[in-house]
Motif scaffolding. Structure first.
Motif, PDB file in Angstrom:
ATOM      1  N   UNK A   1       0.946  -1.023  -0.387  1.00  0.00           N
ATOM      2  CA  UNK A   1       0.080   0.042   0.440  1.00  0.00           C
ATOM      3  C   UNK A   1       0.739   1.877   0.023  1.00  0.00           C
ATOM      4  N   UNK A   2       2.087   0.645   0.054  1.00  0.00           N
ATOM      5  CA  UNK A   2       2.881   2.500   0.006  1.00  0.00           C
ATOM      6  C   UNK A   2       3.231   3.134  -1.265  1.00  0.00           C
ATOM      7  N   UNK A   3       4.257   4.505  -1.494  1.00  0.00           N
ATOM      8  CA  UNK A   3       4.380   4.180  -2.635  1.00  0.00           C
ATOM      9  C   UNK A   3       5.223   5.394  -2.039  1.00  0.00           C
ATOM     10  N   UNK A   4       5.888   5.907  -3.231  1.00  0.00           N
ATOM     11  CA  UNK A   4       6.735   7.412  -3.351  1.00  0.00           C
ATOM     12  C   UNK A   4       6.274   8.210  -3.158  1.00  0.00           C
ATOM     13  N   UNK A   5       6.364   8.870  -2.550  1.00  0.00           N
ATOM     14  CA  UNK A   5       5.106  10.560  -1.850  1.00  0.00           C
ATOM     15  C   UNK A   5       5.807  11.696  -3.600  1.00  0.00           C
ATOM     16  N   UNK A   6       6.912  11.039  -3.733  1.00  0.00           N
ATOM     17  CA  UNK A   6       7.626  12.132  -5.221  1.00  0.00           C
ATOM     18  C   UNK A   6       6.903  11.447  -6.619  1.00  0.00           C
TER      19      UNK A   6
ATOM     20  N   UNK B   1      17.141  10.315   0.179  1.00  0.00           N
ATOM     21  CA  UNK B   1      18.281  10.675   0.650  1.00  0.00           C
ATOM     22  C   UNK B   1      18.344  10.051  -1.559  1.00  0.00           C
ATOM     23  N   UNK B   2      19.533  10.686  -2.888  1.00  0.00           N
ATOM     24  CA  UNK B   2      19.442  10.208  -3.663  1.00  0.00           C
ATOM     25  C   UNK B   2      20.122   9.554  -3.371  1.00  0.00           C
ATOM     26  N   UNK B   3      20.239   8.141  -4.718  1.00  0.00           N
ATOM     27  CA  UNK B   3      21.137   6.648  -4.045  1.00  0.00           C
ATOM     28  C   UNK B   3      22.485   7.390  -4.758  1.00  0.00           C
ATOM     29  N   UNK B   4      23.383   6.311  -4.137  1.00  0.00           N
ATOM     30  CA  UNK B   4      24.918   6.848  -4.585  1.00  0.00           C
ATOM     31  C   UNK B   4      24.858   5.813  -5.871  1.00  0.00           C
TER      32      UNK B   4
ATOM     33  N   UNK C   1      12.937   7.295 -12.813  1.00  0.00           N
ATOM     34  CA  UNK C   1      14.148   9.302 -13.085  1.00  0.00           C
ATOM     35  C   UNK C   1      14.012   9.345 -11.697  1.00  0.00           C
ATOM     36  N   UNK C   2      13.291   8.510 -10.874  1.00  0.00           N
ATOM     37  CA  UNK C   2      13.054   9.007  -8.996  1.00  0.00           C
ATOM     38  C   UNK C   2      14.425   8.510  -8.085  1.00  0.00           C
ATOM     39  N   UNK C   3      14.466   6.812  -7.814  1.00  0.00           N
ATOM     40  CA  UNK C   3      15.488   6.443  -7.273  1.00  0.00           C
ATOM     41  C   UNK C   3      15.176   7.176  -5.943  1.00  0.00           C
ATOM     42  N   UNK C   4      14.524   8.016  -5.336  1.00  0.00           N
ATOM     43  CA  UNK C   4      15.029   8.253  -3.528  1.00  0.00           C
ATOM     44  C   UNK C   4      14.712   6.844  -2.646  1.00  0.00           C
ATOM     45  N   UNK C   5      15.621   6.870  -1.890  1.00  0.00           N
ATOM     46  CA  UNK C   5      15.487   6.351  -0.321  1.00  0.00           C
ATOM     47  C   UNK C   5      15.189   6.989   0.315  1.00  0.00           C
ATOM     48  N   UNK C   6      14.607   5.979   0.842  1.00  0.00           N
ATOM     49  CA  UNK C   6      13.565   6.764   2.602  1.00  0.00           C
ATOM     50  C   UNK C   6      13.756   5.690   3.577  1.00  0.00           C
ATOM     51  N   UNK C   7      14.096   6.583   4.847  1.00  0.00           N
ATOM     52  CA  UNK C   7      14.057   6.235   5.967  1.00  0.00           C
ATOM     53  C   UNK C   7      13.576   4.904   6.690  1.00  0.00           C
ATOM     54  N   UNK C   8      13.173   4.574   7.440  1.00  0.00           N
ATOM     55  CA  UNK C   8      12.587   3.404   8.090  1.00  0.00           C
ATOM     56  C   UNK C   8      13.323   3.999   9.482  1.00  0.00           C
ATOM     57  N   UNK C   9      12.953   4.216  10.320  1.00  0.00           N
ATOM     58  CA  UNK C   9      12.874   4.268  11.724  1.00  0.00           C
ATOM     59  C   UNK C   9      12.493   4.385  13.091  1.00  0.00           C
ATOM     60  N   UNK C  10      12.858   3.006  13.402  1.00  0.00           N
ATOM     61  CA  UNK C  10      12.770   2.493  14.342  1.00  0.00           C
ATOM     62  C   UNK C  10      10.972   2.150  14.040  1.00  0.00           C
ATOM     63  N   UNK C  11      11.059   0.806  13.298  1.00  0.00           N
ATOM     64  CA  UNK C  11      10.242   0.534  12.282  1.00  0.00           C
ATOM     65  C   UNK C  11       9.245   1.369  11.128  1.00  0.00           C
ATOM     66  N   UNK C  12       9.457   2.368  11.850  1.00  0.00           N
ATOM     67  CA  UNK C  12       8.268   3.136  11.129  1.00  0.00           C
ATOM     68  C   UNK C  12       9.088   4.259   9.627  1.00  0.00           C
ATOM     69  N   UNK C  13       8.704   3.957   8.355  1.00  0.00           N
ATOM     70  CA  UNK C  13       8.750   4.660   7.481  1.00  0.00           C
ATOM     71  C   UNK C  13       8.486   6.344   7.234  1.00  0.00           C
ATOM     72  N   UNK C  14       9.815   6.596   6.927  1.00  0.00           N
ATOM     73  CA  UNK C  14       9.898   8.839   6.994  1.00  0.00           C
ATOM     74  C   UNK C  14       9.742   8.368   5.231  1.00  0.00           C
TER      75      UNK C  14
END
Length: 62
Positions: free
Chosen positions: A10-15, A59-62, A39-52
């Motif tokens: 159910x999750x999708x990239x907000x961008x 961040x942009x991938x390396x 075209x996007x490829x953003x990487x979102x953190x997951x902190x304490x089991x919660x997707x941010x």
């Protein structure tokens, strides 16, 4: 910590609204969610089991 089953369905990239995949780092305790959009490829953190899912926190991938 892996995300709850079915959450990625159910999750999708907000961008760009593309699906996300989970990347689990073997050394880290938290995982990351990577956008599958070409075209996007953003990487979102997951902190304490919660997707941010904030573009400002991604961040942009390396």
């Amino acid at each position: 910590m892996p995300l709850e089953s079915g959450l990625l369905d159910i999750l999708a990239c907000p961008a760009c609204h593309a699906p996300l995949t989970e990347d689990q780092d073997q050394e880290a305790t938290d995982s990351e969610l990577r956008c599958t959009g070409q075209d996007c490829g953003l990487v979102y953190p997951v902190r304490d089991g919660i997707p941010v899912l904030l573009v400002d926190e991604a961040r942009r991938p390396e």
